[in-house]
Design an enzyme around this catalytic site. Sequence first.
Site, mmCIF file in Angstrom:
data_model
loop_
_atom_site.group_PDB
_atom_site.id
_atom_site.type_symbol
_atom_site.label_atom_id
_atom_site.label_comp_id
_atom_site.label_asym_id
_atom_site.label_seq_id
_atom_site.Cartn_x
_atom_site.Cartn_y
_atom_site.Cartn_z
ATOM 1 N N ARG A 93 0.932 -1.714 -0.323
ATOM 2 C CA ARG A 93 0.331 0.021 -0.205
ATOM 3 C C ARG A 93 0.405 1.416 0.105
ATOM 4 O O ARG A 93 0.523 2.532 -0.365
ATOM 5 C CB ARG A 93 -0.965 -0.079 1.026
ATOM 6 C CG ARG A 93 -2.000 1.056 1.370
ATOM 7 C CD ARG A 93 -2.934 1.184 2.977
ATOM 8 N NE ARG A 93 -3.515 2.681 2.909
ATOM 9 C CZ ARG A 93 -4.331 2.592 3.455
ATOM 10 N NH1 ARG A 93 -5.032 1.480 4.517
ATOM 11 N NH2 ARG A 93 -4.661 3.771 4.182
ATOM 12 N N ASN A 147 -10.954 -5.381 -0.124
ATOM 13 C CA ASN A 147 -10.715 -4.309 -1.287
ATOM 14 C C ASN A 147 -9.596 -4.373 -1.851
ATOM 15 O O ASN A 147 -8.666 -4.881 -2.152
ATOM 16 C CB ASN A 147 -9.352 -3.030 -0.628
ATOM 17 C CG ASN A 147 -10.668 -1.586 0.431
ATOM 18 O OD1 ASN A 147 -12.033 -1.450 -0.452
ATOM 19 N ND2 ASN A 147 -10.731 -1.187 0.653
ATOM 20 N N CYS A 169 -18.584 -2.829 3.021
ATOM 21 C CA CYS A 169 -17.804 -1.541 3.533
ATOM 22 C C CYS A 169 -18.710 -0.954 5.140
ATOM 23 O O CYS A 169 -19.766 -1.219 4.940
ATOM 24 C CB CYS A 169 -18.027 -0.488 2.426
ATOM 25 S SG CYS A 169 -17.160 1.016 2.470
ATOM 26 N N HIS A 199 -17.530 3.142 -2.415
ATOM 27 C CA HIS A 199 -16.383 3.891 -2.777
ATOM 28 C C HIS A 199 -16.754 5.452 -3.288
ATOM 29 O O HIS A 199 -16.120 6.103 -3.708
ATOM 30 C CB HIS A 199 -14.734 4.081 -2.370
ATOM 31 C CG HIS A 199 -14.758 2.958 -1.394
ATOM 32 N ND1 HIS A 199 -13.299 2.776 -1.098
ATOM 33 C CD2 HIS A 199 -15.186 2.309 0.304
ATOM 34 C CE1 HIS A 199 -13.115 2.426 -0.161
ATOM 35 N NE2 HIS A 199 -14.494 1.543 1.006
ATOM 36 N N TYR A 252 -15.240 9.065 -0.242
ATOM 37 C CA TYR A 252 -14.511 9.652 -1.065
ATOM 38 C C TYR A 252 -14.498 10.158 -2.162
ATOM 39 O O TYR A 252 -14.126 10.504 -3.342
ATOM 40 C CB TYR A 252 -14.379 7.430 -1.532
ATOM 41 C CG TYR A 252 -13.701 6.579 -0.644
ATOM 42 C CD1 TYR A 252 -12.675 7.373 -0.595
ATOM 43 C CD2 TYR A 252 -14.522 5.835 0.327
ATOM 44 C CE1 TYR A 252 -11.891 6.018 0.182
ATOM 45 C CE2 TYR A 252 -13.668 5.968 1.859
ATOM 46 C CZ TYR A 252 -12.084 5.449 1.404
ATOM 47 O OH TYR A 252 -11.777 4.543 2.430
#
Length: 434
Positions: A93, A147, A169, A199, A252
């Site tokens: 990440r 995700n 989520c 998102h 988001y």
Amino acid sequence: GVKIVTIGGGSSYTPELMEGFIKRYEELPIREIWLVDIEEGQEKLNIVGEMAQRMWDASPYDVKVHLTLDRREALKDADFVTTQFRVGLLDARVKDERVPLSYGMAGQETNGAGGIFKALRTIPVILNIVEDMKELCPNAWLINFTNPSGMVTDAIIRYGGWEKVIGLCNVPVMAMMTESKLIEKDPKELIYSFAGLNHFHWHRVQDLAGNDVTGQIIDKMYDEENGMPANIHGVPFFKEQLKQMNLIPCGYHRYYYRSEEMLNHMLEEYNDPNVGTRAQQVKQTEAELFELYKDPTLSEKPEQLAKRGGAYYSDAACETIASIYANKNTPIVVSTKNDGAVPDLDPEDVVEVTAYIGAAGARPIAFGSLEPAQKGWLQLMKNMELCVEEAAVTGDYGILLQAFIINPLIPSGETAIHVLHELLLAHKNHLPQF
Ligand code: NAD
Ligand code: G6P
Ligand code: MN
Ligand code: MN
């Protein structure tokens, strides 16, 4: 009794999940929980796994938590398989966020170039899991939290041919909790309707008499602190835009509706050696959490877990499982096959919508068509997702390039190609398809 298998069991979120199961034990009588991880995650698995067992031991219920690196052993005869894994762990990440930022582009876990690469790493693994499930637990439900949850869930159905899946989520859970407070109502006094993508969803709210109260909530969002998820910087939306659409976007959407400010904020943090990207901040929080989990007297989820963006995750996950098991038909916001709920997208597309969850899975509630401004975004983003999924499955460079070009957070051009090539190289070990 019910057998639960959690893949990515070494996640710091595992105590959150245990708390949710303990709370619901009377309606969801669990017999055993198997936490599965990989060699790289073994140390985390052992620490959080012992913590999980202590939580059950401190409860009135007799549940055994098994820890294993053998996924196939765990999956045998499972009733519910939940997934919360991160291919390449937080180091991957960090790269997803830092590489685009180093070229002046948004670097985010599930959005832009980083989000695309998280999907490329994850989809082959989830499809392998599905193949194991076909053989070892063909009747189990797959509850996906990994995700990018929407794309992963879509790929499970589209390419894995596995229909018994629900994607989750925590963002909608948090929205429903904070917004009802804003207008001083109990969440039970309001009806929330969500539609869009993971998102990337909007919602409207009504009271029990059927009056639309979305506008009231929007007004309150501007005079009070609007409980933002811990991982998203709080640039306000343009109020006139929200009033125009009479819908509440998700956190988001800031990356798309306030791209300039969000990018500047990310670059500021990236350039500040004392702050760093979100992944670097999360590494710190994770280290603190695992120090706490090591304490043999701790048998409750610590408060510090709320510093992670996924707080309240178990409210979605455990309630979904309990609703399937006991055929409760609870309305929950999930990623599931559209089936006409949002006529602007194909019935086969996975969308994130409010759905009744029961023994037969998710029955999405019709939301209706969106106005052009939202419809344009929605169709663009869904088709971007489809390009990413195809790239993840086929390893085709051309379709990956298309995904980059369509993605609104990646300005098209030579710089995008540099980002693309650098990420392909950085993640080489986790991208066998390329
Ligand atoms: P993490 O970095 O702690 O990873 C969790 C575990 O997955 C690690 O112990 C790791 O070893 C393990 N893992 C990696 N590859 C694996 C594999 N092939 N098989 C089994 N286990 C494997 O991650 P985290 O921060 O706890 O997040 C876990 C996942 O949940 C991520 O994908 C994250 O994006 C997602 N998440 C989703 C939501 C949501 O709203 N859906 C919220 C929070 C987190
Ligand atoms: C959330 C999202 C998750 C995301 C997480 C990031 O609330 O719903 O999908 O993974 O935040 O949180 P983190 O603490 O890892 O930055
Ligand atoms: Mn999420
Ligand atoms: Mn910040």
